[in-house]
Motif scaffolding. Structure first.
Motif, PDB file in Angstrom:
ATOM      1  N   ARG A   1      38.610  50.566  46.400  1.00  0.00           N
ATOM      2  CA  ARG A   1      37.239  50.947  46.085  1.00  0.00           C
ATOM      3  C   ARG A   1      36.382  49.704  45.901  1.00  0.00           C
ATOM      4  O   ARG A   1      36.808  48.735  45.299  1.00  0.00           O
ATOM      5  N   SER A   2      35.182  49.783  46.427  1.00  0.00           N
ATOM      6  CA  SER A   2      34.290  48.643  46.254  1.00  0.00           C
ATOM      7  C   SER A   2      33.843  48.568  44.804  1.00  0.00           C
ATOM      8  O   SER A   2      33.687  49.578  44.136  1.00  0.00           O
ATOM      9  N   ALA A   3      33.660  47.384  44.303  1.00  0.00           N
ATOM     10  CA  ALA A   3      33.231  47.153  42.925  1.00  0.00           C
ATOM     11  C   ALA A   3      32.389  45.898  42.892  1.00  0.00           C
ATOM     12  O   ALA A   3      32.457  45.071  43.802  1.00  0.00           O
ATOM     13  N   PRO A   4      31.577  45.762  41.878  1.00  0.00           N
ATOM     14  CA  PRO A   4      30.783  44.532  41.778  1.00  0.00           C
ATOM     15  C   PRO A   4      31.699  43.325  41.777  1.00  0.00           C
ATOM     16  O   PRO A   4      32.740  43.337  41.121  1.00  0.00           O
ATOM     17  N   PRO A   5      31.384  42.291  42.531  1.00  0.00           N
ATOM     18  CA  PRO A   5      32.255  41.114  42.578  1.00  0.00           C
ATOM     19  C   PRO A   5      32.318  40.428  41.222  1.00  0.00           C
ATOM     20  O   PRO A   5      31.378  40.457  40.437  1.00  0.00           O
ATOM     21  N   VAL A   6      33.456  39.856  40.937  1.00  0.00           N
ATOM     22  CA  VAL A   6      33.617  39.054  39.724  1.00  0.00           C
ATOM     23  C   VAL A   6      33.762  37.609  40.147  1.00  0.00           C
ATOM     24  O   VAL A   6      34.384  37.307  41.161  1.00  0.00           O
ATOM     25  N   LYS A   7      33.185  36.717  39.390  1.00  0.00           N
ATOM     26  CA  LYS A   7      33.141  35.310  39.786  1.00  0.00           C
ATOM     27  C   LYS A   7      33.924  34.446  38.805  1.00  0.00           C
ATOM     28  O   LYS A   7      33.994  34.746  37.616  1.00  0.00           O
ATOM     29  N   ILE A   8      34.484  33.398  39.343  1.00  0.00           N
ATOM     30  CA  ILE A   8      35.157  32.408  38.510  1.00  0.00           C
ATOM     31  C   ILE A   8      34.694  31.033  38.964  1.00  0.00           C
ATOM     32  O   ILE A   8      34.721  30.720  40.154  1.00  0.00           O
ATOM     33  N   GLU A   9      34.175  30.269  38.039  1.00  0.00           N
ATOM     34  CA  GLU A   9      33.658  28.941  38.331  1.00  0.00           C
ATOM     35  C   GLU A   9      34.346  27.941  37.411  1.00  0.00           C
ATOM     36  O   GLU A   9      34.978  28.321  36.428  1.00  0.00           O
ATOM     37  N   GLY A  10      34.224  26.684  37.732  1.00  0.00           N
ATOM     38  CA  GLY A  10      34.825  25.689  36.864  1.00  0.00           C
ATOM     39  C   GLY A  10      34.765  24.298  37.437  1.00  0.00           C
ATOM     40  O   GLY A  10      34.029  24.021  38.395  1.00  0.00           O
ATOM     41  N   THR A  11      35.561  23.429  36.848  1.00  0.00           N
ATOM     42  CA  THR A  11      35.590  22.024  37.225  1.00  0.00           C
ATOM     43  C   THR A  11      37.030  21.541  37.226  1.00  0.00           C
ATOM     44  O   THR A  11      37.828  21.943  36.376  1.00  0.00           O
ATOM     45  N   VAL A  12      37.352  20.672  38.177  1.00  0.00           N
ATOM     46  CA  VAL A  12      38.657  20.022  38.217  1.00  0.00           C
ATOM     47  C   VAL A  12      38.447  18.563  37.832  1.00  0.00           C
ATOM     48  O   VAL A  12      37.601  17.873  38.414  1.00  0.00           O
TER      49      VAL A  12
ATOM     50  N   PHE B   1      33.699  23.975  41.345  1.00  0.00           N
ATOM     51  CA  PHE B   1      34.096  24.937  42.366  1.00  0.00           C
ATOM     52  C   PHE B   1      33.615  26.321  41.949  1.00  0.00           C
ATOM     53  O   PHE B   1      33.288  26.560  40.778  1.00  0.00           O
ATOM     54  N   ALA B   2      33.570  27.234  42.902  1.00  0.00           N
ATOM     55  CA  ALA B   2      33.178  28.619  42.623  1.00  0.00           C
ATOM     56  C   ALA B   2      33.956  29.527  43.558  1.00  0.00           C
ATOM     57  O   ALA B   2      34.058  29.264  44.762  1.00  0.00           O
ATOM     58  N   LEU B   3      34.511  30.592  43.010  1.00  0.00           N
ATOM     59  CA  LEU B   3      35.265  31.578  43.779  1.00  0.00           C
ATOM     60  C   LEU B   3      34.855  32.967  43.303  1.00  0.00           C
ATOM     61  O   LEU B   3      34.367  33.136  42.185  1.00  0.00           O
ATOM     62  N   SER B   4      35.060  33.970  44.142  1.00  0.00           N
ATOM     63  CA  SER B   4      34.743  35.331  43.744  1.00  0.00           C
ATOM     64  C   SER B   4      35.853  36.266  44.196  1.00  0.00           C
ATOM     65  O   SER B   4      36.585  35.976  45.139  1.00  0.00           O
ATOM     66  N   ALA B   5      35.987  37.378  43.473  1.00  0.00           N
ATOM     67  CA  ALA B   5      36.970  38.398  43.810  1.00  0.00           C
ATOM     68  C   ALA B   5      36.267  39.744  43.850  1.00  0.00           C
ATOM     69  O   ALA B   5      35.253  39.940  43.175  1.00  0.00           O
ATOM     70  N   ASP B   6      36.829  40.663  44.624  1.00  0.00           N
ATOM     71  CA  ASP B   6      36.140  41.948  44.790  1.00  0.00           C
ATOM     72  C   ASP B   6      36.631  43.010  43.821  1.00  0.00           C
ATOM     73  O   ASP B   6      36.197  44.158  43.875  1.00  0.00           O
ATOM     74  N   HIS B   7      37.564  42.670  42.941  1.00  0.00           N
ATOM     75  CA  HIS B   7      38.039  43.647  41.978  1.00  0.00           C
ATOM     76  C   HIS B   7      38.545  42.935  40.726  1.00  0.00           C
ATOM     77  O   HIS B   7      38.844  41.752  40.748  1.00  0.00           O
ATOM     78  N   VAL B   8      38.630  43.696  39.642  1.00  0.00           N
ATOM     79  CA  VAL B   8      39.084  43.137  38.373  1.00  0.00           C
ATOM     80  C   VAL B   8      40.604  42.999  38.377  1.00  0.00           C
ATOM     81  O   VAL B   8      41.297  43.552  39.228  1.00  0.00           O
ATOM     82  N   GLY B   9      41.126  42.257  37.405  1.00  0.00           N
ATOM     83  CA  GLY B   9      42.570  42.095  37.294  1.00  0.00           C
ATOM     84  C   GLY B   9      42.937  40.717  36.803  1.00  0.00           C
ATOM     85  O   GLY B   9      42.075  39.891  36.478  1.00  0.00           O
TER      86      GLY B   9
END
Length: 505
Positions: A38-49, A83-91
């Motif tokens: 099921r489509s869901a609002p994207p969740v984002k994860i950002e950060g620094t290395v 960096f920035a990444l996104s996912a299409d579902h929670v978990g």
């Protein structure tokens, strides 16, 4: 009514054609395929290395690994290490950062919730010929022969940092609330350390840094401290930088500075500072390790034992935590700190903790004018197992609680305990009076409103009962939201244990 034969055939053909078309348009689940996600609002994860020195690492590969189907998303860090990444579902995801010349940094179970943006900082340790460096968060410039280091390398490394996910969930988690309170109070035991005069070998440069910090000019204080380090690697200055970085909400830099201070000079002050930083940011097992070594190295330090007790409590070792607090109380019988820590632990526990009652009895005996001493001793007595030999308990508990509210007439929690005691003895009128005093002394004490509501209900006053229940629900909701906010604002260390897979503390 039957259709004519030719018309009946045409009707059947039309029906079959319609079913075929309909099936062709149904989701793949009816065609032997797995249903799409099921489509869901994207969740984002950002950060620094960053590297071990706190410098950004550009061009590192960061992978977001889905624990369900083997799907990964990849990003390269920019020149500032971001960096920035996104996912299409929670978990719960895994996060991995890697670059040639560095050991990979892997963090398991990064929780992503709907509509939530998460921020994570990862540390890449450069490949070293010396194996002990693999388990250090310290500044690489500090590895010099003249340093005084721990006999054993720590059994962990701080692999990164993340915004807290509100660990523990529901706001009624008494043990977790107690653990968080003890962690904050352990940090408070450092109060006033950095205000003392600086080491003479730094002239007045250290005092200038302290002055900037005292005025809230934290960036200037940090710059001044770094200037001192450019000329000499000093444990005192590293510890000061740790204090400054923590106030600047840079806990990853802070824990690196505290560790370096402890490696250069494993004094009681430096080891305690390192342990409290780990405990505050939920690196529980590393905090237990550091406080344990600190307590062994500094057996006369009551606050080191108090910190160890708080860390053991956070790890779920309640009995052992109590024993450490009892030892701390024996080291400094006139100091209230260990008794109050022990009292909080006992209040959250449903059964007696080892040695708690006799120590709290001594607290009340030695400090009869201390409202908390009488209150916590009453709590300890109330946790005794029921039995005929304990028939005098209610009178002793009542006497202690009455003494507490006489010393402090605004002691809402003591009034609440008096109400609970009277209710258990079926003295409902007295219980209601005590609950009312508790709500008057502290209108924000949710449990007092709840119990007062029950008392009104037992007395048949449904209207007042409902009013108190409504207040209780409102306060619980507000308190739970505040606790959740505070937990989410706390930046939590992600720990990798030696010879074990990455794990989030």
């Amino acid at each position: 009514m039957r259709l004519p034969s030719e018309a009946n055939k045409k009707w059947r053909c039309s029906l079959l054609l319609g079913i075929t078309v309909a099936l062709a348009g149904l989701p793949g689940a009816l065609q032997g395929q797995a249903p799409p996600r099921r489509s869901a609002p994207p969740v984002k994860i950002e950060g620094t290395v960053r590297n071990a020195a706190g410098e950004p690492v550009a061009g590192a590969s960061v992978f977001l690994l889905d624990p369900g189907p083997s799907i990964s998303r990849q990003a390269k860090t920019a020149s500032d290490g971001s960096f920035a990444l996104s996912a299409d579902h929670v978990g719960n995801y895994s996060l991995r950062a890697e670059k040639a010349g560095f050991n990979p940094s892997v963090v398991e179970r990064v929780g992503l919730a709907a509509g939530e943006n998460r921020r994570v900082e990862l540390v890449l340790q450069a490949v070293q010929s010396k194996p002990q460096d693999k388990f250090s968060t310290a500044h690489p410039a500090a590895h010099k022969e003249k340093e005084i280091e721990f006999e054993d390398s720590p059994n962990f490394t701080v692999a990164g940092i993340t915004d807290s996910t509100g660990a523990g969930g529901h706001g009624a988690d008494t043990s977790l609330r107690t653990s968080e309170s003890l962690a904050r109070e352990t940090v408070a035991l450092k109060s006033g350390e950095s205000k003392e005069a600086g080491p003479k070998d730094h002239g007045n440069a250290y005092d200038v840094a302290l002055a900037y910090k005292a005025r809230g000019e934290l960036t200037r204080a940090r710059d001044q401290a770094r200037k001192i380090l450019a000329n000499e690697n000093s444990a005192d200055v590293h510890r000061l930088l740790g204090d400054i970085d923590e106030e600047l909400n840079n806990p990853l830099d802070a824990v690196r500075e505290y560790e370096q201070a402890a490696r250069l000079d494993p004094s009681e002050q430096n080891e305690f500072g390192w342990g409290t930083e780990l405990l505050l940011h939920r690196a529980v097992q590393p905090a237990v390790e550091v406080f344990s070594k600190g307590a062994a190295a500094h057996p006369d330090s009551a606050r080191m034992l108090a910190g160890l007790g708080a860390a053991l409590y956070a790890s779920g070792s309640y009995d052992e935590a109590a024993r450490r607090l009892c030892s701390a109380a024996d080291l400094r019988p006139a100091d209230s700190t260990a008794y109050i820590f022990l009292g909080k632990m006992q209040k959250a526990a449903p059964s007696p903790l080892p040695c708690a009652e006799p120590k709290l009895a001594r607290f009340a005996h030695d400090q009869p004018g201390n409202a908390l001493a009488n209150y916590y001793y009453a709590v300890a007595v109330s946790r005794r197992p029921s039995g005929a030999e304990n028939a005098a308990e209610p009178q002793l508990i009542e006497s202690l609680l009455q003494k507490a509210v006489t010393i402090d007439p605004q002691f809402a929690e003591a009034y609440l305990e008096l109400g609970i005691l009277d209710s258990a003895r079926s003295n409902f009128t007295q219980a209601m009076s005590a609950y009312k005093k508790a709500t008057e002394a502290n209108p924000q004490l949710a449990e007092a409103h709840y119990r007062l509501g029950r008392a009104y209900k037992q007395g048949g006053d449904e209207g007042k009962a409902q009013q108190e229940f409504d207040i209780y629900r409102r306060l619980e909701k507000t308190e739970a939201a505040e606790i959740e906010r505070r937990r989410r604002e706390l930046r939590q260390f992600m720990i990798v244990l030696k010879e074990q897979p990455a794990a989030s503390q």
